[in-house]
Design an enzyme around this catalytic site. Structure first.
Site, short mmCIF file in Angstrom:
data_model
loop_
_atom_site.label_atom_id
_atom_site.label_comp_id
_atom_site.label_asym_id
_atom_site.label_seq_id
_atom_site.Cartn_x
_atom_site.Cartn_y
_atom_site.Cartn_z
N CYS A 2 0.94 -1.25 0.00
CA CYS A 2 0.08 -0.03 -0.13
C CYS A 2 0.89 1.32 0.18
O CYS A 2 2.04 1.15 0.01
CB CYS A 2 -0.79 -0.13 1.31
SG CYS A 2 -1.50 -1.55 1.76
N LEU A 51 -3.10 -2.13 -2.42
CA LEU A 51 -2.67 -3.11 -3.48
C LEU A 51 -3.06 -4.46 -3.09
O LEU A 51 -2.59 -5.12 -1.85
CB LEU A 51 -1.34 -3.04 -3.98
CG LEU A 51 -0.95 -4.40 -4.87
CD1 LEU A 51 -1.83 -4.12 -6.17
CD2 LEU A 51 0.61 -3.96 -5.27
N ILE A 53 -3.02 -7.94 -1.61
CA ILE A 53 -2.27 -8.99 -1.94
C ILE A 53 -2.93 -10.54 -0.93
O ILE A 53 -2.48 -11.40 -1.77
CB ILE A 53 -0.90 -8.69 -0.85
CG1 ILE A 53 -0.08 -7.77 -1.59
CG2 ILE A 53 0.08 -10.23 -0.86
CD1 ILE A 53 0.23 -7.75 -2.77
N ASN A 76 1.43 0.67 5.72
CA ASN A 76 1.93 -0.09 4.33
C ASN A 76 2.95 -1.27 4.87
O ASN A 76 3.89 -0.94 5.41
CB ASN A 76 2.67 1.05 3.43
CG ASN A 76 3.34 0.66 2.62
OD1 ASN A 76 3.20 -0.24 1.86
ND2 ASN A 76 4.39 1.55 2.32
N GLY A 366 16.81 -11.17 -4.69
CA GLY A 366 17.74 -11.49 -3.94
C GLY A 366 18.50 -10.51 -3.18
O GLY A 366 19.56 -10.40 -2.84
#
Length: 634
Positions: A2, A51, A53, A76, A366
């Site tokens: 977010c 967003l 998830i 967030n 990574g």
């Protein structure tokens, strides 16, 4: 994943910023395209972009308020151990209405106050408003994976995930010339400074507590490095390898939880390959993504990525790019930046994120391994300087030769000459000056010479030295390479590497999760002696040895390539008009008044000479700044 923003007014005048709260979340729509929310009470306002998830009920929407109506949070990030923490709270009598990590954080704050932060395993930036005592609690994660900016004046405190949110809230656009001076050296601005006066980055592992007009800043997390404890580490090297595999496996498994398509970046380097190898233990047929560079074979590592993908039977996608593909996205990247940031590899990360987002919403990476375990050429250089010996002295003794030979990152020979020159210079410096030199594209003097006379007078010399001293405080003449790695995790990692990934992924609404930055992995990394991380023949030694049985033999001890955007070609070709006739033209530079016309002319002369060296990186820093200036300052 977010984006957040907020207002905490001290005075009636400060409350006027609340009217712009919706505009502040509209400014960061790419961070949360799925939904938004706002909370306003008295002088406090919290804004949120989401967003999705996890598959959440409506009760998971934000800002979220507890049953009593006293506490409200805008959050967030992702907390990977929230289920365990939730169960502990349930056993203590807490009732939950959703399955979200947001609600867990809210209840932890209600139960334990500010001390609960140390229990969180994840990355985050959040704000909690307490209606009863009219206070605000703002916190940022340990390593700085999620950004958090704060502005304060006599009337209010403003915070946001991105600068464009603060600009929407009406912060004054006053250039910080001391920050500009450091930017011209490093190509990014290390925290807590930003390009604007009055705006600060909340440091990783820090929080703010605001009540009345009083703002308390406190460090709640510090990377646990104690050289005396490192010396007493009793684990054998074999035991260290086994423990690293276990810790990283657990960290990777935690980061695979999502109710949306998930995948992993697979560059062909050791770090992303390790993450993919571990992820496939928990997710069969993992989606993996690589980018290849058809026009730049020196940097193309897709054949190594393919070896890993084939071994672990991943659903592998290669995005094969030509220079034109990169060029086509330059202005997308420039337009997204709301603070000057000139790490040119951001362009490749932007495209990788954009293409990956077409097939996944979350990607593992990574990131962080180089900083923790010694993976950069500068780490080998530091090791060799401290080790000394004939070879090191011989390279330093040929300083005049390295200065004379052509240098370039785009060829093996040119890159070696460039490295030898920097190594030779570093041999003559102490650890602090050497670190800064090797982290920089321009010296302090060269950066200042680029500024106009009026601009130079606005650089705070004492402030500049204090900022640099704070960034390098962990380096000592009698220390070892672990201090260099510690400095990397405090400076380069949060303000260059993680900032780059966060900005470019969020520009494309993609969440990136790096298992190497799990707090348990970080703690373990800084319990290890230098001998476990690097020797005369190998960087990132323990990572390579621990995972050697899991990876194709071709990856073992393979030199790190990285990626260099073909800026030099563009500056001499397609982008030349932007340099000569627009952003770096004499007329624009003179009218702007920030840079010295003659100094910029000299850089352009070197750019078009037969021995440009690294000048293209400095030119790129100027272009990024000038584009930013025209977008946000005019």
């Amino acid at each position: 994943m977010c984006g957040i923003s907020g207002v905490f007014a001290f005075t009636e005048a400060g409350r006027s910023a609340l009217a712009a709260l919706h505009a502040s979340t509209d400014a960061i729509v790419s961070r949360g395209p799925d939904s938004q929310g706002h909370f306003i009470y008295a002088g406090c306002g919290l804004g949120f972009r989401r967003l999705a998830i996890l598959d959440l009920s409506a009760d998971g929407n934000q800002p979220m308020t507890d049953d009593s109506g006293r506490y409200t949070i805008a959050f967030n990030g992702e907390i990977f151990n929230f289920r365990e923490l939730r169960q502990q709270l349930v056993q203590k009598g807490h009732a939950f209405h959703s399955q979200t990590d947001t609600e867990v954080i809210l209840h932890l704050y209600m139960a334990e106050g500010r001390s609960f932060l140390k229990k969180l395993n994840g990355f985050f930036a959040f704000a909690i408003y307490d209606k009863e005592e009219d206070s605000l609690f703002v916190a940022r994660d340990r390593m700085g994976e999620k950004p958090l900016l704060v502005y304060r004046d006599e009337d209010k405190l403003l915070f946001a995930s991105e600068m464009k949110s603060l600009l929407a809230l009406g912060i004054p656009r006053k250039l910080d010339y001391t920050s500009l001076n450091q930017y011209l050296q490093l190509n990014y601005i290390p925290g807590p400074a930003t390009i604007f006066k009055g705006v600060k980055k909340v440091l990783p592992g820090h929080y703010l507590f605001v009540k009345g007009k009083k703002v308390v800043r406190k460090q709640w997390y510090k990377i646990p490095y104690d050289p005396k404890k490192v010396e007493k580490n009793k684990l054998t090297y074999e035991q260290q390898q086994a423990k690293l595999v276990d810790l990283l496996d657990d960290a990777t498994a935690r980061r695979l939880v999502a109710d949306v398509p998930i995948g992993a970046f697979l560059s062909g380097g050791i770090d992303s390959s390790v993450v993919v190898a571990l992820a496939t233990r928990h997710t069969p047929h993992l989606n993996t993504f690589s980018i290849g560079f058809a026009d730049e074979p020196f940097f193309d590592e897709t054949k190594y990525a393919k070896l890993v993908a084939e071994r672990y039977k991943t659903n592998h996608t290669v995005f094969s790019l030509r220079n034109q593909d990169l060029y086509d996205h330059i202005f997308d990247v420039l337009n997204y930046l709301d603070e000057p940031f000139a790490d040119s590899s951001a362009l490749a990360v932007y495209i990788l994120s954009k293409r990956t987002r077409e097939k996944a919403t979350v990607a593992l990476s990574g990131d962080g391994a180089d900083e923790l375990f010694g993976g950069y050429n500068k780490h080998m250089g530091e090791f060799q300087v401290r080790r000394g010996g004939f070879k090191a002295e011989a390279v330093a003794g040929l300083d005049l030769l390295w200065n004379a030979l052509p240098k370039s990152r785009n060829s093996y020979f040119g890159n070696k000459v460039r490295q030898f020159q920097r190594f030779s210079r570093g041999m003559l410096s102490g650890p602090k000056n050497r670190y800064w030199d090797w982290a920089s594209f321009a010296s302090e003097d060269d950066a200042r010479q680029l500024l106009s006379r009026a601009a130079r007078r606005k650089v705070g010399n004492k402030l500049n030295e204090r900022r640099r001293r704070d960034l390098l405080e962990d380096l000592h003449a009698d220390g070892d390479l672990n201090e260099v790695l510690l400095t990397d995790t405090r400076m380069v990692l949060p303000y260059d590497m993680l900032a780059k990934v966060d900005m470019m992924s969020m520009a494309n609404s993609l969440e990136v999760r790096p298992p190497f930055l799990d707090p348990n992995v970080v703690r373990f990394a800084f319990s290890l002696p230098v001998s476990s991380k690097i020797d005369a023949g190998m960087k990132k030694k323990i990572v390579q040895d621990a995972f050697r049985p899991m990876l194709p033999e071709e990856l073992y001890k393979r030199p790190k390539k990285g990626f260099e955007v073909p800026l030099l070609k563009w500056f001499r070709g397609e982008l030349r008009p932007l340099i000569e006739d627009d952003l770096l033209s004499d007329g624009f530079i003179e009218a702007q008044g920030v840079f010295d016309v003659a100094a910029v002319q000299q850089l352009k002369k070197q750019l078009f000479s037969s021995n440009p060296g690294d000048v293209h990186a400095r030119i790129w820093a100027l272009i990024v700044f000038q584009w930013w200036w025209k977008k946000w300052m005019i």
